[in-house]
Design a protein around this motif. Structure first.
Motif, PDB file in Angstrom:
ATOM      1  N   ARG A 227      -4.467 -30.609 -19.427  1.00 32.42           N
ATOM      2  CA  ARG A 227      -3.585 -30.272 -18.303  1.00 32.42           C
ATOM      3  C   ARG A 227      -3.509 -31.422 -17.298  1.00 32.42           C
ATOM      4  O   ARG A 227      -2.429 -31.719 -16.771  1.00 32.42           O
ATOM      5  CB  ARG A 227      -4.083 -28.994 -17.617  1.00 32.42           C
ATOM      6  CG  ARG A 227      -3.976 -27.738 -18.486  1.00 32.42           C
ATOM      7  CD  ARG A 227      -4.412 -26.502 -17.712  1.00 32.42           C
ATOM      8  NE  ARG A 227      -4.375 -25.309 -18.553  1.00 32.42           N
ATOM      9  CZ  ARG A 227      -5.438 -24.789 -19.166  1.00 32.42           C
ATOM     10  NH1 ARG A 227      -6.633 -25.363 -19.032  1.00 32.42           N
ATOM     11  NH2 ARG A 227      -5.317 -23.709 -19.910  1.00 32.42           N
ATOM     12  N   ILE A 230      -1.201 -34.053 -18.663  1.00 33.36           N
ATOM     13  CA  ILE A 230       0.199 -33.627 -18.563  1.00 33.36           C
ATOM     14  C   ILE A 230       0.712 -33.842 -17.143  1.00 33.36           C
ATOM     15  O   ILE A 230       1.804 -34.372 -16.933  1.00 33.36           O
ATOM     16  CB  ILE A 230       0.335 -32.144 -18.987  1.00 33.36           C
ATOM     17  CG1 ILE A 230       0.046 -32.001 -20.481  1.00 33.36           C
ATOM     18  CG2 ILE A 230       1.736 -31.621 -18.664  1.00 33.36           C
ATOM     19  CD1 ILE A 230      -0.117 -30.561 -20.939  1.00 33.36           C
ATOM     20  N   ASP A 231      -0.095 -33.455 -16.155  1.00 38.17           N
ATOM     21  CA  ASP A 231       0.298 -33.664 -14.755  1.00 38.17           C
ATOM     22  C   ASP A 231       0.475 -35.143 -14.448  1.00 38.17           C
ATOM     23  O   ASP A 231       1.400 -35.539 -13.722  1.00 38.17           O
ATOM     24  CB  ASP A 231      -0.761 -33.070 -13.821  1.00 38.17           C
ATOM     25  CG  ASP A 231      -0.766 -31.543 -13.820  1.00 38.17           C
ATOM     26  OD1 ASP A 231       0.261 -30.940 -14.211  1.00 38.17           O
ATOM     27  OD2 ASP A 231      -1.800 -30.959 -13.442  1.00 38.17           O
ATOM     28  N   TRP A 234       3.725 -36.503 -16.276  1.00 37.46           N
ATOM     29  CA  TRP A 234       5.003 -35.812 -16.102  1.00 37.46           C
ATOM     30  C   TRP A 234       6.012 -36.582 -15.245  1.00 37.46           C
ATOM     31  O   TRP A 234       7.199 -36.637 -15.623  1.00 37.46           O
ATOM     32  CB  TRP A 234       4.780 -34.409 -15.557  1.00 37.46           C
ATOM     33  CG  TRP A 234       5.976 -33.541 -15.813  1.00 37.46           C
ATOM     34  CD1 TRP A 234       6.878 -33.053 -14.907  1.00 37.46           C
ATOM     35  CD2 TRP A 234       6.439 -33.101 -17.098  1.00 37.46           C
ATOM     36  NE1 TRP A 234       7.855 -32.334 -15.539  1.00 37.46           N
ATOM     37  CE2 TRP A 234       7.613 -32.349 -16.888  1.00 37.46           C
ATOM     38  CE3 TRP A 234       5.962 -33.265 -18.403  1.00 37.46           C
ATOM     39  CZ2 TRP A 234       8.327 -31.760 -17.932  1.00 37.46           C
ATOM     40  CZ3 TRP A 234       6.665 -32.689 -19.448  1.00 37.46           C
ATOM     41  CH2 TRP A 234       7.833 -31.949 -19.203  1.00 37.46           C
ATOM     42  N   TYR A 258      -1.422 -30.423 -28.066  1.00 40.11           N
ATOM     43  CA  TYR A 258      -1.329 -29.825 -26.741  1.00 40.11           C
ATOM     44  C   TYR A 258      -0.379 -28.630 -26.728  1.00 40.11           C
ATOM     45  O   TYR A 258      -0.673 -27.586 -26.132  1.00 40.11           O
ATOM     46  CB  TYR A 258      -0.836 -30.848 -25.719  1.00 40.11           C
ATOM     47  CG  TYR A 258      -1.852 -31.832 -25.187  1.00 40.11           C
ATOM     48  CD1 TYR A 258      -3.132 -31.939 -25.727  1.00 40.11           C
ATOM     49  CD2 TYR A 258      -1.540 -32.684 -24.131  1.00 40.11           C
ATOM     50  CE1 TYR A 258      -4.050 -32.854 -25.242  1.00 40.11           C
ATOM     51  CE2 TYR A 258      -2.445 -33.592 -23.618  1.00 40.11           C
ATOM     52  CZ  TYR A 258      -3.702 -33.680 -24.178  1.00 40.11           C
ATOM     53  OH  TYR A 258      -4.609 -34.584 -23.672  1.00 40.11           O
ATOM     54  N   LEU A 262      -1.843 -24.939 -25.738  1.00 39.37           N
ATOM     55  CA  LEU A 262      -1.475 -24.408 -24.418  1.00 39.37           C
ATOM     56  C   LEU A 262      -0.230 -23.533 -24.473  1.00 39.37           C
ATOM     57  O   LEU A 262       0.401 -23.277 -23.445  1.00 39.37           O
ATOM     58  CB  LEU A 262      -1.259 -25.571 -23.438  1.00 39.37           C
ATOM     59  CG  LEU A 262      -2.513 -26.390 -23.098  1.00 39.37           C
ATOM     60  CD1 LEU A 262      -2.155 -27.625 -22.286  1.00 39.37           C
ATOM     61  CD2 LEU A 262      -3.527 -25.538 -22.340  1.00 39.37           C
ATOM     62  N   ASP A 265      -0.155 -20.638 -22.030  1.00 39.11           N
ATOM     63  CA  ASP A 265      -0.354 -20.946 -20.619  1.00 39.11           C
ATOM     64  C   ASP A 265       1.013 -20.981 -19.940  1.00 39.11           C
ATOM     65  O   ASP A 265       1.805 -21.890 -20.185  1.00 39.11           O
ATOM     66  CB  ASP A 265      -1.057 -22.301 -20.469  1.00 39.11           C
ATOM     67  CG  ASP A 265      -1.421 -22.629 -19.029  1.00 39.11           C
ATOM     68  OD1 ASP A 265      -0.646 -22.280 -18.123  1.00 39.11           O
ATOM     69  OD2 ASP A 265      -2.491 -23.235 -18.819  1.00 39.11           O
ATOM     70  N   ARG A 267       2.060 -21.828 -17.079  1.00 38.93           N
ATOM     71  CA  ARG A 267       2.359 -22.994 -16.238  1.00 38.93           C
ATOM     72  C   ARG A 267       2.557 -24.261 -17.059  1.00 38.93           C
ATOM     73  O   ARG A 267       3.276 -25.172 -16.638  1.00 38.93           O
ATOM     74  CB  ARG A 267       1.225 -23.222 -15.229  1.00 38.93           C
ATOM     75  CG  ARG A 267       1.137 -22.178 -14.124  1.00 38.93           C
ATOM     76  CD  ARG A 267       0.087 -22.578 -13.103  1.00 38.93           C
ATOM     77  NE  ARG A 267       0.361 -23.906 -12.558  1.00 38.93           N
ATOM     78  CZ  ARG A 267      -0.571 -24.709 -12.052  1.00 38.93           C
ATOM     79  NH1 ARG A 267      -1.846 -24.344 -12.093  1.00 38.93           N
ATOM     80  NH2 ARG A 267      -0.248 -25.886 -11.563  1.00 38.93           N
ATOM     81  N   TYR A 268       1.921 -24.335 -18.220  1.00 36.77           N
ATOM     82  CA  TYR A 268       1.906 -25.599 -18.951  1.00 36.77           C
ATOM     83  C   TYR A 268       2.555 -25.546 -20.334  1.00 36.77           C
ATOM     84  O   TYR A 268       2.711 -26.589 -20.966  1.00 36.77           O
ATOM     85  CB  TYR A 268       0.465 -26.101 -19.103  1.00 36.77           C
ATOM     86  CG  TYR A 268      -0.084 -26.708 -17.839  1.00 36.77           C
ATOM     87  CD1 TYR A 268       0.078 -28.056 -17.557  1.00 36.77           C
ATOM     88  CD2 TYR A 268      -0.753 -25.922 -16.908  1.00 36.77           C
ATOM     89  CE1 TYR A 268      -0.430 -28.621 -16.399  1.00 36.77           C
ATOM     90  CE2 TYR A 268      -1.267 -26.470 -15.734  1.00 36.77           C
ATOM     91  CZ  TYR A 268      -1.092 -27.821 -15.485  1.00 36.77           C
ATOM     92  OH  TYR A 268      -1.587 -28.369 -14.331  1.00 36.77           O
ATOM     93  N   LYS A 271       5.719 -27.809 -20.749  1.00 32.44           N
ATOM     94  CA  LYS A 271       5.378 -29.216 -20.534  1.00 32.44           C
ATOM     95  C   LYS A 271       4.490 -29.740 -21.659  1.00 32.44           C
ATOM     96  O   LYS A 271       4.663 -30.875 -22.128  1.00 32.44           O
ATOM     97  CB  LYS A 271       4.680 -29.387 -19.183  1.00 32.44           C
ATOM     98  CG  LYS A 271       5.596 -29.209 -17.976  1.00 32.44           C
ATOM     99  CD  LYS A 271       4.821 -29.471 -16.690  1.00 32.44           C
ATOM    100  CE  LYS A 271       5.731 -29.356 -15.479  1.00 32.44           C
ATOM    101  NZ  LYS A 271       4.992 -29.614 -14.215  1.00 32.44           N
ATOM    102  N   ALA A 272       3.545 -28.921 -22.082  1.00 38.82           N
ATOM    103  CA  ALA A 272       2.644 -29.335 -23.163  1.00 38.82           C
ATOM    104  C   ALA A 272       3.419 -29.576 -24.451  1.00 38.82           C
ATOM    105  O   ALA A 272       3.143 -30.532 -25.193  1.00 38.82           O
ATOM    106  CB  ALA A 272       1.571 -28.279 -23.386  1.00 38.82           C
TER     107      ALA A 272
END
Length: 412
Positions: A227, A230-231, A234, A258, A262, A265, A267-268, A271-272
């Motif tokens: 995570r 990823i942050d 991004w 990823y 994830l 998840d 939130r992720y 994005k993952a």
């Protein structure tokens, strides 16, 4: 395979995934034919089929012991069995589920707990690892010979990296141990990509991919690292970065997971998935570019690059990422003479921290792999993963380097 999970097992977050994988196995045993530990030990429980049965029994509520843990620990997670399996069993995912559950049910001996904690507190932290490595090298003359041989040799000093100057931009995962063990690898990759019109954008906030924690059964810690990466990546992804380049195939295999790991998840998850889609092993990037600017070798050079080489294809490249033959193809296109390597599908015994937690098996696998790699009498062995590179080079036989350093050294 008929399966009846216990009520306790059905409460696990990945219970449905485990049951689906178990049901996909037809117990044919083809996997044992290519399993390195089964070939060494000849024990059904040290092959994929036996380990699947052990996990099945555990998830169905049967008692487990430290013997169960021993057989699961001996697995390299090389995923050779997945390449062989005619039913498409995703064995590595089931192994992760089984190991995590076993860790909750069986307490390890204190010595094992301390070793694993020490690995988790050193390997994912580049500054800590670098300091420990430098201390070990300084103390080598005073250590027993057997221990001194385990301390990796100094890698080539890194050459300067080119400044970002191209419209095309990619990210690069620097890795945990590679900057200390082979500091020129990522610099060489950046220079080769620069020659192809691609700049590397530096994202210092990105750190360990999470594989070390995850595969030592600290799975939540591994996902927390995913995570954070990823942050960190991004903003650059939103700014148009084409890819996230991995020069270590072990890291690349995990980053490509990823999206799966994830997926639940909220939130992720999206994005993952995007990060996994952008994750590319270095060879995937080069395979899609014109190689004329990289044509190797100049007649009359004072120190030409070694021409006769053997390539060790890491398990994480050929079995996890399904990129077997890709590096060999590029090296041949660039004019290198590759020797034949028998049983090229087999593991060298590095397998992340396996060479530390299972040293006897790892050394036997290394000897077998080096015997095969050296059978064509190469001047140099090259590979695509820092773990394999360090493990093979630690035998003190034919020198081992990352393949991109060979390419970079031969740039016209």
């Amino acid at each position: 395979m008929q399966t009846n999970l216990s009520d306790a097992a059905r409460t696990l977050s990945r219970a449905d995934e485990a049951e689906q994988i178990l049901r996909s196995c037809v117990h044919c045993g083809f996997c044992n034919a290519t399993c390195p530990t089964y070939q060494l030990l000849g024990n059904e429980l040290d092959g994929p089929r036996g380990r699947i049965y052990l996990i099945k029994q555990m998830l169905e509520g049967e008692p487990v012991t430290q013997k169960t843990q021993l057989h699961l620990d001996r697995c390299l997670t090389c995923r050779n069995c997945e390449t062989t399996c005619p039913s498409g069993v995703t064995y590595h995912a089931l192994l992760d589920i089984g190991r995590a559950e076993l860790e909750r049910r069986i307490e390890r001996p204190l010595s094992e707990r301390l070793l694993r904690e020490a690995l988790r507190r050193s390997i994912p932290h580049p500054a800590v690892f670098d300091a420990l490595l430098k201390t070990g090298r300084a103390m080598r003359p005073f250590l027993p010979a057997a221990l001194g041989r385990k301390i990796p040799r100094q890698g080539a000093r890194p050459k300067p990296r080119p400044s970002p100057r191209h419209l095309r931009t990619m990210l690069m995962l620097e890795g945990c141990v590679q900057p200390a063990l082979s500091p020129n690898t990522n610099a060489a990759a950046a220079r080769v990509l620069d020659r192809l019109g691609i700049s590397i954008a530096n994202v210092r906030e990105a750190g360990c991919c999470g594989a070390t924690d995850y595969h030592l059964n600290a799975q939540e810690a591994g996902l927390a690292r995913a995570r954070r990466n990823i942050d960190a990546w991004w903003p650059a992804i939103e700014a148009g970065a084409e890819a996230i380049v991995q020069t270590a195939s072990g890291c690349g295999a995990f980053v490509k997971e990823y999206g799966h790991l994830l997926r639940d998840d909220p939130r992720y998850a999206s994005k993952a998935q995007r990060v996994s889609e952008l994750a590319k092993d270095l060879v995937e990037v080069l395979a899609n570019e014109p190689l004329e600017p990289l044509q190797a070798g100049r007649a009359g050079e004072a120190s030409p690059a070694p021409r006769k080489i053997a390539f060790h294809c890491p398990c994480t490249l050929q079995h996890a990422q399904k990129l077997g033959g890709a590096v060999e193809s590029i090296l041949q296109r660039l004019g290198f003479d590759l020797t034949a390597v028998p049983d090229a599908h087999l593991c060298c015994g590095s397998a992340g921290t396996y060479s530390i937690t299972q040293p006897e098996l790892a050394e036997k696998l290394r000897k077998n792999r080096l015997d095969a790699l050296e059978s064509g009498k190469p001047e140099l062995i090259v590979t695509a993963n820092i773990g394999c590179q360090t493990h093979l080079d630690g035998a003190g036989r034919t020198p081992v380097r990352h393949w991109i350093e060979l390419v970079e050294a031969s740039l016209p």
